[in-house]
Design an enzyme around this catalytic site. Sequence first.
Site, short mmCIF file in Angstrom:
data_model
loop_
_atom_site.label_atom_id
_atom_site.label_comp_id
_atom_site.label_asym_id
_atom_site.label_seq_id
_atom_site.Cartn_x
_atom_site.Cartn_y
_atom_site.Cartn_z
CG ASP A 28 8.29 27.23 15.14
OD1 ASP A 28 9.35 27.20 15.80
OD2 ASP A 28 7.72 28.28 14.82
CD GLU A 68 11.54 25.77 21.20
OE1 GLU A 68 12.06 25.78 20.08
OE2 GLU A 68 10.35 26.08 21.40
CG ASP A 116 11.47 33.29 16.10
OD1 ASP A 116 11.42 32.67 15.03
OD2 ASP A 116 10.60 33.21 16.98
#
EC number: 3.2.1.20
Length: 877
Positions: A437, A440, A534
Amino acid sequence: MATVGVLLLCLCLCLFAPRLCSSKEEGPLAARTVLAVAVTMEGALRAEAATGGRSSTGDVQRLAVYASLETDSRLRVRITDADHPRWEVPQDIIPRPAPGDVLHDAPPASSAPLQGRVLSPAGSDLVLTVHASPFRFTVSRRSTGDTLFDTAPGLVFRDKYLEVTSALPAGRASLYGLGEHTKSSFRLRHNDSFTLWNADIGASYVDVNLYGSHPFYMDVRAPGTAHGVLLLSSNGMDVLYGGSYVTYKVIGGVLDFYFFAGPNPLAVVDQYTQLIARPAPMPYWSFGFHQCRYGYLNVSDLERVVARYAKARIPLEVMWTDIDYMDGFKDFTLDRVNFTAAELRPFVDRLHRNAQKYVLILDPGIRVDPIDATYGTFVRGMQQDIFLKRNGTNFVGNVWPGDVYFPDFMHPAAAEFWAREISLFRRTIPVDGLWIDMNEISNFYNPEPMNALDDPPYRINNDGTGRPINNKTVRPLAVHYGGVTEYEEHNLFGLLEARATGRGVLRDTGRRPFVLSRSTFVGSGRYTAYWTGDNAATWGDLRYSINTMLSFGLFGMPMIGADICGFNGNTTEELCGRWIQLGAFYPFSRDHSAIFTVRRELYLWPSVAASGRKALGLRYQLLPYFYTLMYEAHMTGAPIARPLFFSYPHDVATYGVDRQFLLGRGVLVSPVLEPGPTTVDAYFPAGRWYRLYDYSLAVATRTGKHVRLPAPADTVNVHLTGGTILPLQQSALTTSRARRTAFHLLVALAEDGTASGYLFLDDGDSPEYGRRSDWSMVRFNYKIPNNKGAIKVKSEVVHNSYAQSRTLVISKVVLMGHRSPAAPKKLTVHVNSAEVEASSSAGTRYQNAGGLGGVAHIGGLSLVVGEEFELKVAMSY
């Protein structure tokens, strides 16, 4: 007229996206002329295009153009600086044919412009035409003459700004892709912009750039042809789609276009994934139901969740834990109070004894803690010097544990470092998969005073507001191994981490890895599954999840799902009930929620538990079908969840359908997506459609038809198309137990009395998937001339090493849609010419549905999956 067309394109760009016309980098478009053209021995085309003189806008003076038909269905056109090397996606990240050498010693331009040159090898449906003055290129389809891509004169090529526009046929083009964004429509809307810059932005925000970058689109044109276009670039960009044109505005790199001929949607994704890599095979267990929450309190909390799922008789395959398990949110550590090894290891061992699995989360940031020599991951990372740099020292970011360093996965030693940390951690907790997770990369530090890389001459529409590209991420001036800046590499990080994670798990376990990544790029499907990030517990997010799922199928990432019941915000009983009805048919099916929100395990509401048992019960019956579709995806790139136009490209009505989807070519899912209704409006393309819950014929249409279906609170509409043979097994609480049950074959007849299907089998987690491993492939066929006479179902064993050594049997065959004037008095059943018992006590019966076709249930069978058979059913009246 050509000049008028270009002026109209520019006018449209400014009217519909004024922000895109205000950049300080934009200016007069540079007119270029082709100075030299050559055709190589390999049949590639090389050209040089140059401006007429010195440009006041910083345009690169000489461009090298390379074009090659790499396969009969794939054309590459690459444009770069003829005099200076530029950043492009490295070959080792996405292996692909290397372009030919550029022209460095081209002859001077003649007074008469060169004529356009054509690249049109025999055997290909793609034709490239390079126009000399002004320079532009056109890609067309040989068989129809249709223009697929037609660049306007005035291509812009500067150091930090590249722009090119292609005309599209207004009213005929339907574009899909250009992700990742949460969109209210799967088909791209006219006069919309799409920003590609990986960002930690919640998926509940619509029309902004999200976690991944996929500069690929599919264009489906009436009457049913399709092609694909990829701009292979990791640089940030805006793409503007105006209906009659598409414009790329890229902040670096090169223009490296690939065109895929199709001519149908399945062929396009086959050709696309042949280039970028086929999707990774997923382990069989990953198709079970998963449960997660950010905010589980301790190991006892996990144990209660598992026990309550079992008590409620709701399938549960995999238990997950978010960052709660870590010691101070540090990777590869355990909380010293709530998730100690002494408690967590026995819990995981109990899961494994019950044939269940356990998955944990990892974030890329490694806590900076030089005074704590006990944090081994940090110490070893420092010793190996594998962290991202700035000004010669490690770049400092900030996420959940505080100050962190980020592994630089472009460093040749970083993957080995990561794999060793995985192996060391698995000695303590033998996790079955890993969830990566925040990659990015997410960074909580506010931007420092900006430099030229933080705020390039053209500002892409980051976060929907034009925020600087350093917002909530690593600064673009950070430096990767080899001197590559984060400005160039940014969108690749999630892909590289997924590659390192998958290889680390494979090396440590020897089994097929399961990795789930939030950040993705072109080719990520080779290593990882994906979830939509999310999202929120809203009906809108429920609807949008279908669009994202279908888009990622185009991107070569078939193992995808959304957080069931919604991640952020408080869900409701009705929303959660409808969401599990949809989520049970996501390829990746997981319930997940945020900390400080109401819990949403399926057993908490009686109505949701009932919906979960029913929908997941059907999913577990369909596991052989899901797994067979995974094999198809791995071999051809075909999505598991597909838009209707994949199977019905000539039906223009399917182009806008995004509230339904197909699993493979045969199973149609039509969920309820709003609060309140007990009906759902569904579109059925031409053919026969059978209810999968009771096998009755629901719809028969020759032209396509909208139908309002009953949809009570505990039911989702799932239909099987005629012409399909569907292998099923029985539902169970785990995939392991379901795999031990006998098979049933559902034979759904098409109007012409035919049906076919196939089944792929292996051990479920061998790395050598469908190649050198132990596997089986069985094809099933059915045909009855004019729906009269004896019924025959045949199997053909294509490959048999797996089924041959195991006792796998088909105990029942259900024939759906048999036309009969009345219920037969007797069914006579032969298997390989030998008559077998066909009594009601053996489960054989005939259900007469009148004019809609009967259903014959042939039970009491023991058809060996690994042996070819012919089942013949005669009906006496």
